[in-house]
Design a protein around this motif. Structure first.
Motif, PDB file in Angstrom:
ATOM      1  N   GLU A 100       8.606  -4.671  -7.840  1.00  0.00           N
ATOM      2  CA  GLU A 100       9.438  -5.805  -7.392  1.00  0.00           C
ATOM      3  C   GLU A 100       9.421  -5.926  -5.864  1.00  0.00           C
ATOM      4  O   GLU A 100       9.499  -7.029  -5.312  1.00  0.00           O
ATOM      5  N   THR A 101       9.294  -4.798  -5.171  1.00  0.00           N
ATOM      6  CA  THR A 101       9.196  -4.829  -3.707  1.00  0.00           C
ATOM      7  C   THR A 101       7.867  -5.440  -3.284  1.00  0.00           C
ATOM      8  O   THR A 101       7.799  -6.265  -2.361  1.00  0.00           O
ATOM      9  N   LYS A 102       6.778  -5.037  -3.964  1.00  0.00           N
ATOM     10  CA  LYS A 102       5.464  -5.637  -3.685  1.00  0.00           C
ATOM     11  C   LYS A 102       5.508  -7.149  -3.874  1.00  0.00           C
ATOM     12  O   LYS A 102       4.996  -7.906  -3.042  1.00  0.00           O
ATOM     13  N   ALA A 103       6.116  -7.578  -4.990  1.00  0.00           N
ATOM     14  CA  ALA A 103       6.170  -9.014  -5.302  1.00  0.00           C
ATOM     15  C   ALA A 103       6.941  -9.774  -4.236  1.00  0.00           C
ATOM     16  O   ALA A 103       6.521 -10.857  -3.791  1.00  0.00           O
TER      17      ALA A 103
ATOM     18  N   PHE B 285       0.854  -1.183   0.000  1.00  0.00           N
ATOM     19  CA  PHE B 285       0.000   0.000   0.000  1.00  0.00           C
ATOM     20  C   PHE B 285       0.890   1.233   0.000  1.00  0.00           C
ATOM     21  O   PHE B 285       2.009   1.212   0.542  1.00  0.00           O
ATOM     22  N   PRO B 286       0.458   2.344  -0.609  1.00  0.00           N
ATOM     23  CA  PRO B 286       1.293   3.543  -0.671  1.00  0.00           C
ATOM     24  C   PRO B 286       1.920   3.908   0.674  1.00  0.00           C
ATOM     25  O   PRO B 286       1.248   3.863   1.705  1.00  0.00           O
ATOM     26  N   THR B 287       3.181   4.219   0.629  1.00  0.00           N
ATOM     27  CA  THR B 287       4.062   4.616   1.753  1.00  0.00           C
ATOM     28  C   THR B 287       4.474   3.442   2.633  1.00  0.00           C
ATOM     29  O   THR B 287       5.193   3.637   3.610  1.00  0.00           O
ATOM     30  N   GLU B 288       4.060   2.201   2.318  1.00  0.00           N
ATOM     31  CA  GLU B 288       4.442   1.066   3.165  1.00  0.00           C
ATOM     32  C   GLU B 288       5.955   0.899   3.176  1.00  0.00           C
ATOM     33  O   GLU B 288       6.598   0.775   2.127  1.00  0.00           O
ATOM     34  N   THR B 289       6.545   0.895   4.373  1.00  0.00           N
ATOM     35  CA  THR B 289       7.982   0.723   4.538  1.00  0.00           C
ATOM     36  C   THR B 289       8.298  -0.724   4.897  1.00  0.00           C
ATOM     37  O   THR B 289       7.401  -1.527   5.162  1.00  0.00           O
ATOM     38  N   GLU B 290       9.572  -1.017   4.959  1.00  0.00           N
ATOM     39  CA  GLU B 290       9.987  -2.366   5.358  1.00  0.00           C
ATOM     40  C   GLU B 290       9.569  -2.637   6.802  1.00  0.00           C
ATOM     41  O   GLU B 290       9.203  -3.764   7.151  1.00  0.00           O
ATOM     42  N   GLU B 291       9.578  -1.595   7.633  1.00  0.00           N
ATOM     43  CA  GLU B 291       9.164  -1.744   9.018  1.00  0.00           C
ATOM     44  C   GLU B 291       7.665  -2.068   9.103  1.00  0.00           C
ATOM     45  O   GLU B 291       7.239  -2.929   9.887  1.00  0.00           O
ATOM     46  N   ASP B 292       6.859  -1.397   8.263  1.00  0.00           N
ATOM     47  CA  ASP B 292       5.424  -1.709   8.216  1.00  0.00           C
ATOM     48  C   ASP B 292       5.208  -3.159   7.800  1.00  0.00           C
ATOM     49  O   ASP B 292       4.354  -3.859   8.356  1.00  0.00           O
TER      50      ASP B 292
END
Length: 481
Positions: A391-394, A344-351
């Motif tokens: 690619e991050t989403k995947a 989702f928009p703005t989702e970080t690795e921490e999220d």
């Protein structure tokens, strides 16, 4: 993604017993969630009274309808390809009429009729009763459209024709529309504001199903927990209700209790629940009645409170966990499934890690997991940049799916050596000598046929399992029969 999309049923052509005296042929395909498949049954019922029998041969059809979904871009692209196929057939059979129903019709009405000129009629989710009038418009050479969203329509007075089902399980719609303006979701714009069906019409439909030998129903709505009947009208207008309307109102806990009490031999499920609207009383009703399944589909979407706020979900991570704990206190062993959106928009690795840790806490029995895809018209599309790389989403989706597989294996393994009650629904796809059905926890179970038949409730001892299926042997009929 409140609406669960079963990929195995997409594009199913629905057929029913022909009605004597009907000579016109209807071909109807459905895409999307269970709500759309339920709506197709309503449409078939309306058209059966207009002289139409269903067919599964596209080339034979006088009228072709596709019931559509707007929840993901993939669903829309699939429908567009099907419309190309319909129109290729239409060139051979110019008398054939093509119509688009449902959520995509609501969203893309001008494109279909004016720009692309690929359909004859466009019918929104609240306008199915108007189809006979719209067909007359088409027959007189005019394009026909009705996508007006209703404040009242629930189709409570239309007895759905059961299409292509197994005669054992059925959906019963109890609400239409949604008031939860989640920023990622197009449903409030395509299905309108939330309103509930008269509980007596719901009970009449269940009674009819019971008389016809059905053994299980699923009470269906975009958000069943916010069901509220106070004489009709929108849920949001309940604040203006009279004292008498408030005193006699029926909420979801009362409806569930009424249905379970009136039909003790009918197994009852419900979907979909929303964490912010699930009241504890519903859990006590579930615990009270043996015929209500111990399974709750409880979409969370993200394990990060920050992302939940961006999604306009009206709950935090902590509130969700508290609800899960309460579910297990009141209904020990209740299975819980999830919907999850990654990227989702703005989702970080921490999220993302917060989501993984929530999954580790709950250990869901199963889930529906998606990459975020921007839906035109939603608040997120209008105000947020789709800024997480594909690619991050995947990669995040793969991690979530892998973890869910691990948890599903853990949950099914908990049943090894135990005896479960299975409602036989059909023959196993992998073995013609085995039956397949579901347990009260919504696990699929398979076992040797012996002398049992579809519709039987059978006690099954679990001897093996996969991540998704319990494998066992029947040890006798259940008292539920």
């Amino acid at each position: 993604m409140e609406k669960i999309i079963d990929e195995k049923t997409q594009g199913n052509t629905l057929t029913l017993e022909p009605k004597t005296g009907n000579y016109r042929k209807l071909y109807i395909e459905s895409y999307g969630c269970a709500m759309n498949f339920s709506d197709s049954e309503i449409v078939a019922s309306i058209l059966a009274d207009q002289g139409y029998n269903t067919t599964n041969l596209l080339e034979d059809a006088d009228l072709v309808l596709v019931n559509t979904c707007s929840i993901r871009d993939k669903a829309e692209q699939t429908v567009r390809k099907r419309l190309e196929k319909y129109n290729a057939v239409k060139r051979i059979n110019p008398k054939m009429k093509v119509g688009v129903l449902g959520c995509m019709a609501e969203r893309l009405k001008e494109k279909f009729l004016e720009e692309e000129k690929i359909v004859d009629l466009v019918v929104g989710p609240d306008a199915y009763k108007d189809i006979p009038n719209l067909l007359k418009e088409v027959e007189e050479g005019r394009d026909a459209v009705n996508v007006i969203l209703s404040k009242e329509e629930t189709y409570g007075d239309v007895q759905p024709v059961r299409l292509g089902g197994n005669g054992i399980t059925a959906f019963v719609s109890i609400t239409r529309g949604c008031d939860n303006m989640c920023t990622f979701c197009v449903v409030p714009f395509t299905r309108g504001r939330e309103r509930s069906r008269d509980p007596q019409s719901i009970l009449r439909e269940i009674a009819d199903l019971s008389e016809r030998g059905y053994k299980e129903i699923t009470l269906l709505g975009q958000n069943v927990d916010s069901y509220l009947w106070y004489g009709g009208g929108l849920k949001k207008d309940f604040k203006n209700a009279s004292e008498m309307q408030r005193a006699t109102a029926t909420d979801f806990a009362k409806l569930l209790d009424m249905a379970a009490s009136a039909f003790p031999k009918m197994r009852i499920r419900f979907s979909t629940s929303n964490p912010q609207d699930m009241h504890e009383e519903v859990l006590h009703v579930m615990a009270k009645h043996e015929n209500i399944c111990n399974h709750i589909h409880l979409p969370v979407q993200s394990g990060s409170t920050r992302i939940l706020k961006e999604m306009n979900r009206q709950h935090t991570r902590e509130e969700y966990i508290k609800l899960v704990d309460r579910i297990w206190e009141i209904i020990p062993g209740c299975s819980i499934s999830q919907d999850m959106i990654v990227g989702f928009p703005t989702e970080t690795e921490e999220d993302h890690k917060e989501t993984l840790s929530l999954m580790e806490y709950v250990k869901y029995d199963f889930g529906y997991m998606y990459k975020y895809s921007e839906r035109p018209g939603t608040m997120a599309a209008r105000k947020m940049e789709d800024d997480v790389p594909e690619e991050t989403k995947a990669r995040r989706l793969t991690e979530i799916v892998d973890l869910q597989q691990k948890h599903s294996a853990y949950r099914t393994a908990e049943f090894l050596g135990k005896t479960v009650t299975v409602l036989i629904e059909k023959e196993s796809k992998k073995n013609e000598n085995e039956w397949s059905g579901r347990t009260e926890h919504n696990n699929v179970a398979v076992f040797p046929k012996e002398n049992y038949k579809p519709g039987d409730f059978v006690k099954v001892k679990v001897t093996n399992c996969t991540t998704a299926t319990l494998i066992g042997v029947a040890i006798g009929f259940s008292q539920s029969n």
